[in-house]
Write an enzyme that holds these catalytic residues in place. Sequence first.
Site, PDB file in Angstrom:
ATOM      1  N   PRO A  89      -3.211 -83.398  84.024  1.00 13.49           N
ATOM      2  CA  PRO A  89      -2.987 -84.000  82.704  1.00 13.49           C
ATOM      3  C   PRO A  89      -2.808 -85.521  82.799  1.00 13.49           C
ATOM      4  O   PRO A  89      -2.838 -86.211  81.785  1.00 13.49           O
ATOM      5  CB  PRO A  89      -1.719 -83.310  82.197  1.00 13.49           C
ATOM      6  CG  PRO A  89      -1.077 -82.698  83.390  1.00 13.49           C
ATOM      7  CD  PRO A  89      -2.153 -82.475  84.409  1.00 13.49           C
ATOM      8  N   GLU A 116       4.050 -76.822  89.344  1.00  9.42           N
ATOM      9  CA  GLU A 116       4.419 -78.179  88.924  1.00  9.42           C
ATOM     10  C   GLU A 116       3.306 -79.172  89.221  1.00  9.42           C
ATOM     11  O   GLU A 116       3.412 -80.360  88.895  1.00  9.42           O
ATOM     12  CB  GLU A 116       5.706 -78.628  89.641  1.00  9.42           C
ATOM     13  CG  GLU A 116       6.951 -77.849  89.258  1.00  9.42           C
ATOM     14  CD  GLU A 116       7.157 -77.801  87.755  1.00  9.42           C
ATOM     15  OE1 GLU A 116       7.149 -78.871  87.114  1.00  9.42           O
ATOM     16  OE2 GLU A 116       7.310 -76.683  87.217  1.00  9.42           O
ATOM     17  N   ARG A 154     -24.497 -77.628  80.694  1.00 13.74           N
ATOM     18  CA  ARG A 154     -25.419 -77.580  79.546  1.00 13.74           C
ATOM     19  C   ARG A 154     -26.240 -78.856  79.396  1.00 13.74           C
ATOM     20  O   ARG A 154     -27.207 -78.894  78.652  1.00 13.74           O
ATOM     21  CB  ARG A 154     -24.689 -77.208  78.252  1.00 13.74           C
ATOM     22  CG  ARG A 154     -23.850 -78.256  77.634  1.00 13.74           C
ATOM     23  CD  ARG A 154     -23.099 -77.684  76.438  1.00 13.74           C
ATOM     24  NE  ARG A 154     -23.930 -77.493  75.251  1.00 13.74           N
ATOM     25  CZ  ARG A 154     -24.324 -78.475  74.451  1.00 13.74           C
ATOM     26  NH1 ARG A 154     -23.986 -79.705  74.701  1.00 13.74           N
ATOM     27  NH2 ARG A 154     -25.056 -78.225  73.374  1.00 13.74           N
ATOM     28  N   ASP A 169     -26.534 -83.413  69.712  1.00 11.75           N
ATOM     29  CA  ASP A 169     -25.132 -82.999  69.695  1.00 11.75           C
ATOM     30  C   ASP A 169     -24.181 -84.098  69.248  1.00 11.75           C
ATOM     31  O   ASP A 169     -24.464 -85.269  69.422  1.00 11.75           O
ATOM     32  CB  ASP A 169     -24.696 -82.618  71.109  1.00 11.75           C
ATOM     33  CG  ASP A 169     -25.126 -81.234  71.468  1.00 11.75           C
ATOM     34  OD1 ASP A 169     -25.335 -80.431  70.553  1.00 11.75           O
ATOM     35  OD2 ASP A 169     -25.241 -80.966  72.674  1.00 11.75           O
TER      36      ASP A 169
HETATM   37  N1  SAH Z   1       3.838 -81.339  86.179  1.00 15.52           N
HETATM   38  C1  SAH Z   1       2.465 -81.711  85.979  1.00 15.52           C
HETATM   39  C2  SAH Z   1       1.691 -80.632  85.227  1.00 15.52           C
HETATM   40  C3  SAH Z   1       1.375 -79.449  86.060  1.00 15.52           C
HETATM   41  S1  SAH Z   1       0.431 -78.288  85.184  1.00 15.52           S
HETATM   42  C4  SAH Z   1       2.426 -82.976  85.148  1.00 15.52           C
HETATM   43  O1  SAH Z   1       3.230 -83.102  84.234  1.00 15.52           O
HETATM   44  O2  SAH Z   1       1.544 -83.810  85.381  1.00 15.52           O
HETATM   45  C5  SAH Z   1      -0.318 -77.410  86.517  1.00 15.52           C
HETATM   46  C6  SAH Z   1      -1.769 -77.761  86.787  1.00 15.52           C
HETATM   47  O3  SAH Z   1      -2.541 -77.471  85.645  1.00 15.52           O
HETATM   48  C7  SAH Z   1      -2.067 -79.219  87.095  1.00 15.52           C
HETATM   49  O4  SAH Z   1      -1.876 -79.483  88.451  1.00 15.52           O
HETATM   50  C8  SAH Z   1      -3.524 -79.336  86.693  1.00 15.52           C
HETATM   51  O5  SAH Z   1      -4.377 -78.908  87.727  1.00 15.52           O
HETATM   52  C9  SAH Z   1      -3.637 -78.348  85.552  1.00 15.52           C
HETATM   53  N2  SAH Z   1      -3.590 -78.981  84.221  1.00 15.52           N
HETATM   54  C10 SAH Z   1      -2.625 -78.825  83.286  1.00 15.52           C
HETATM   55  N3  SAH Z   1      -2.904 -79.494  82.168  1.00 15.52           N
HETATM   56  C11 SAH Z   1      -4.095 -80.095  82.365  1.00 15.52           C
HETATM   57  C12 SAH Z   1      -4.925 -80.941  81.569  1.00 15.52           C
HETATM   58  N4  SAH Z   1      -4.579 -81.309  80.336  1.00 15.52           N
HETATM   59  N5  SAH Z   1      -6.087 -81.374  82.100  1.00 15.52           N
HETATM   60  C13 SAH Z   1      -6.440 -81.013  83.350  1.00 15.52           C
HETATM   61  N6  SAH Z   1      -5.693 -80.235  84.141  1.00 15.52           N
HETATM   62  C14 SAH Z   1      -4.529 -79.767  83.675  1.00 15.52           C
END
Ligand code: SAH
Length: 253
Positions: A89, A116, A154, A169
């Site tokens: 994220p 996490e 795609r 698109d």
């Molecule tokens: N504690 C971390 C979140 C971990 S979520 C933080 O706050 O940054 C667990 C895993 O889910 C992450 O390591 C990632 O691989 C995936 N993930 C969660 N949300 C995501 C998003 N919006 N985009 C891409 N990967 C995501």
Amino acid sequence: MKFDIVTIFPRMFEGPTREGILGRAIERHLVDLRVHDLRDFTDDRHRTVDDVAYGGGPGMVLKPAPLFRAVEAIREERGVPEAVILTSPQGRTFTQAEAERLSRLGHVVLLCGRYEGVDERVRELVATEELSIGDYVLTGGELPALVVLDAVVRLLPGVVGDEQSVEQDSFRRGLLDHPQFTRPAEFRGLAVPGVLLSGHHAEVRRWRKRQALERTIDRRPDLLAAAQLDEEERAILREVQAQRKEESDDACD
Ligand code: SAH
């Protein structure tokens, strides 16, 4: 194009990679996808992929060594990838432009985090980039990896039957798509716009361009500044803007 995905839940990829356009692209070898179980790259009896966080606190962290080994094995077996993407994220936001960039690469690895997250040294030493699919937190990187895979595949030549459908698109040139209608011509009192039934190709094209521009102005004005418009669209845009200005002036009177 080669894709390698590293995950602790390989079965999450079974359904989505079997169905629809993505499934067919894989079947026809237009994309060469391998899903790797992270646990195959552990070295203990319990196949441990996670551990507690240094500094304390709740939740587990994915250990660096199995992810390192997985990417090393991919390099050896499948060649050196052009991108090793950590789903996170905290990454740069995945957009259509990012999908287009990736679609021009020959080999991409996607690493799926869990718990996490992933030990920071994976980001520093293994990943070449970090991508987020939006400002929300998921339980793992599997759905984001599927989103990236789907959006990129795609765009590959031959995957979507009618090349034009990709060309038109939303986001392709910075505009949203025009509305779509199919039969019947009237449904629950709502008629399909007459111009679409007229058979006048130039008028249909102009109507669609106008609709796409109006939708973008109304829903995503932020996109408009960077949109690549052709001459006809620029003319229509001026027309729409003039008309709207008139309407808002009228409203003020
Ligand atoms: N504690 C971390 C979140 C971990 S979520 C933080 O706050 O940054 C667990 C895993 O889910 C992450 O390591 C990632 O691989 C995936 N993930 C969660 N949300 C995501 C998003 N919006 N985009 C891409 N990967 C995501």
